[in-house]
Enzyme design. Structure first.
Site, PDB file in Angstrom:
ATOM      1  N   ASP A   1       0.808  -1.232   0.000  1.00  0.00           N
ATOM      2  CA  ASP A   1       0.000   0.000   0.000  1.00  0.00           C
ATOM      3  C   ASP A   1       0.835   1.274   0.000  1.00  0.00           C
ATOM      4  OD1 ASP A   1      -2.310  -1.471  -0.075  1.00  0.00           O
ATOM      5  OD2 ASP A   1      -2.812  -1.207   2.029  1.00  0.00           O
TER       6      ASP A   1
ATOM      7  N   ASP B   1      -8.098  -9.204   8.758  1.00  0.00           N
ATOM      8  CA  ASP B   1      -7.819  -7.902   8.154  1.00  0.00           C
ATOM      9  C   ASP B   1      -8.154  -6.756   9.103  1.00  0.00           C
ATOM     10  OD1 ASP B   1      -7.050  -8.910   5.589  1.00  0.00           O
ATOM     11  OD2 ASP B   1      -9.152  -9.249   5.131  1.00  0.00           O
TER      12      ASP B   1
END
EC number: 3.2.1.-
Length: 400
Positions: A161, A355
């Protein structure tokens, strides 16, 4: 009656023996699958790290309940090659830990995959927030990583990311773009420090094909130093199909080659083009041999059923990336993809680990798709782990 594979039979026999041993636990479960893990290393050429201890606990509980096939599936999943993540250690700690893993991988003649996750402002300071406090601290941390790897072979997944989600995307930067500029400085520093190591191959972030277009991610890769890296990766911790990932990778690599020869990334075909049209464009505009193009790796850890499609109009923020229901493990890791641009299919995300807390636009605290509070990011998620095993595509256990 269907026959089961030799490997599965060995796992089941070992697990059955646990049932007759009242003191059996994580250590005994680890012994049961040690041979299977060695076989997996030899098959793939990739390193099998120590598993999350919670995987052993879950497998033991399943075995005690008589669910031997599920238990074997959890253990097989845990002993499939996957990345080793680093991000919250001090420089001395990360240097020591990486050196230990690199040495162990070397002893097993296996290639380790290191996922480095410590860039300042990572994950927009959300579920997986944290990272180094500033650029200087990050550089010192990367220096320690480089010392830990040394001259040994390693595949480096650099900062998931970091390029697909820069500070400007989070609304966390100032008008001058100071933090975003620092992000590119940090990623470039890591490339320049790690790629020159004798055995290291560094790959940069592209998010996944359901996120950035080719035209938007290629300029970020260029700013991040892709010219000096081995290549890039896609689909980390996501659920896009192998087909979508490999096509996205080919388009990005081709666009980078086109730009390198003076072209404009805005002209490149992206993943929304009809494939026949995109292929025709590539044949006309990119005539570079694969050996001179940037290569890529993909994450197949949880993409066996593809991405989750949220119920239309049900959620204001479906968070389709966050512990989606009814997903399965994807194809096993391999260094033999059959594609000269595709260096490896990997399990980068640790399957079975959460997550984060998924509220999907509701007030919570429960995940409305699961009717329960999801574990914190990185914690073991038994319910999801079992889903991944049961719905694996291809099946995680041979013989059906």
């Amino acid at each position: 009656m269907r026959r089961i594979s030799t490997g599965l039979a060995a796992l089941l026999v070992g697990l059955a023996s646990l049932l007759s041993a009242p003191t059996a636990g994580a250590a005994e479960a680890a012994d049961v699958v040690a041979d299977a893990a060695d076989a997996e290393r030899h098959r793939s050429g990739l390193y099998v790290p120590d598993a999350n201890p919670a995987a052993y606990r879950q497998a033991s509980e399943l075995a005690w309940a008589g669910q031997l096939r599920d238990a074997a599936g959890i253990l097989t999943m845990a002993h499939t090659p996957q990345a080793v993540w680093y991000g919250d250690q001090t420089p001395p700690q990360v240097e020591r830990q990486i050196r230990e893993v690199a040495r162990d991988a070397d002893r097993h003649n296996a290639l380790p995959v290191f996922a480095l996750y410590n860039v300042p402002g990572r994950d927009c300071s959300n579920y997986s927030g944290g990272g180094a406090s500033n650029t200087a601290e990050y550089k010192a941390w990367i220096d320690a990583v480089a010392r830990g790897i040394g001259s040994r072979d390693a595949l480096v997944v650099l900062e998931p990311d970091s390029l697909a989600l820069v500070p400007a995307d989070c609304g966390q930067d100032d008008a001058q773009g100071t933090l975003t500029a620092a992000r590119y400085t940090e990623v470039n520093y890591a490339v320049d420090k790690l790629e020159p190591l004798r055995g290291a191959r560094v790959y940069l972030d592209t998010g996944h094909p359901g996120w950035h277009t080719v035209n938007s991610i290629v300029p970020r890769l260029l700013k991040g130093g892709i010219a000096r890296a081995t290549g890039f990766y896609t689909n980390t911790s996501n659920y896009q199909t192998d087909d979508a990932n490999s096509w996205y990778g080919k388009l990005i690599s081709s666009c980078l080659a086109y730009v390198d020869r003076g072209g404009d990334a805005a002209n490149c075909p992206n993943q929304s083009w009809p494939r026949a049209d995109a292929q025709a464009w590539l044949e006309e505009n990119v005539r570079v041999p694969p050996s001179r193009m940037k290569h890529f790796v993909t994450d197949s850890s949880r993409n066996g059923r593809g991405p989750w499609t949220p119920p239309p109009g049900k959620y204001t923020d479906p968070q389709d990336w966050c512990n989606p229901p009814d997903r399965g493990l994807g194809a096993r890791p391999t260094l033999r993809t059959g594609d000269p641009l595709h260096d490896a299919r990997l399990w980068i995300k640790i399957p079975g680990e959460s997550d984060g807390l998924c509220l999907r636009g509701t007030e919570g605290p429960e995940d409305p798709e699961r009717g329960m509070v999801d574990p914190n990011a990185g914690d073991w998620f038994p319910e999801q782990a079992l889903e991944l095993v049961r719905l694996a595509n291809p099946p995680i256990l041979g013989g059906g």
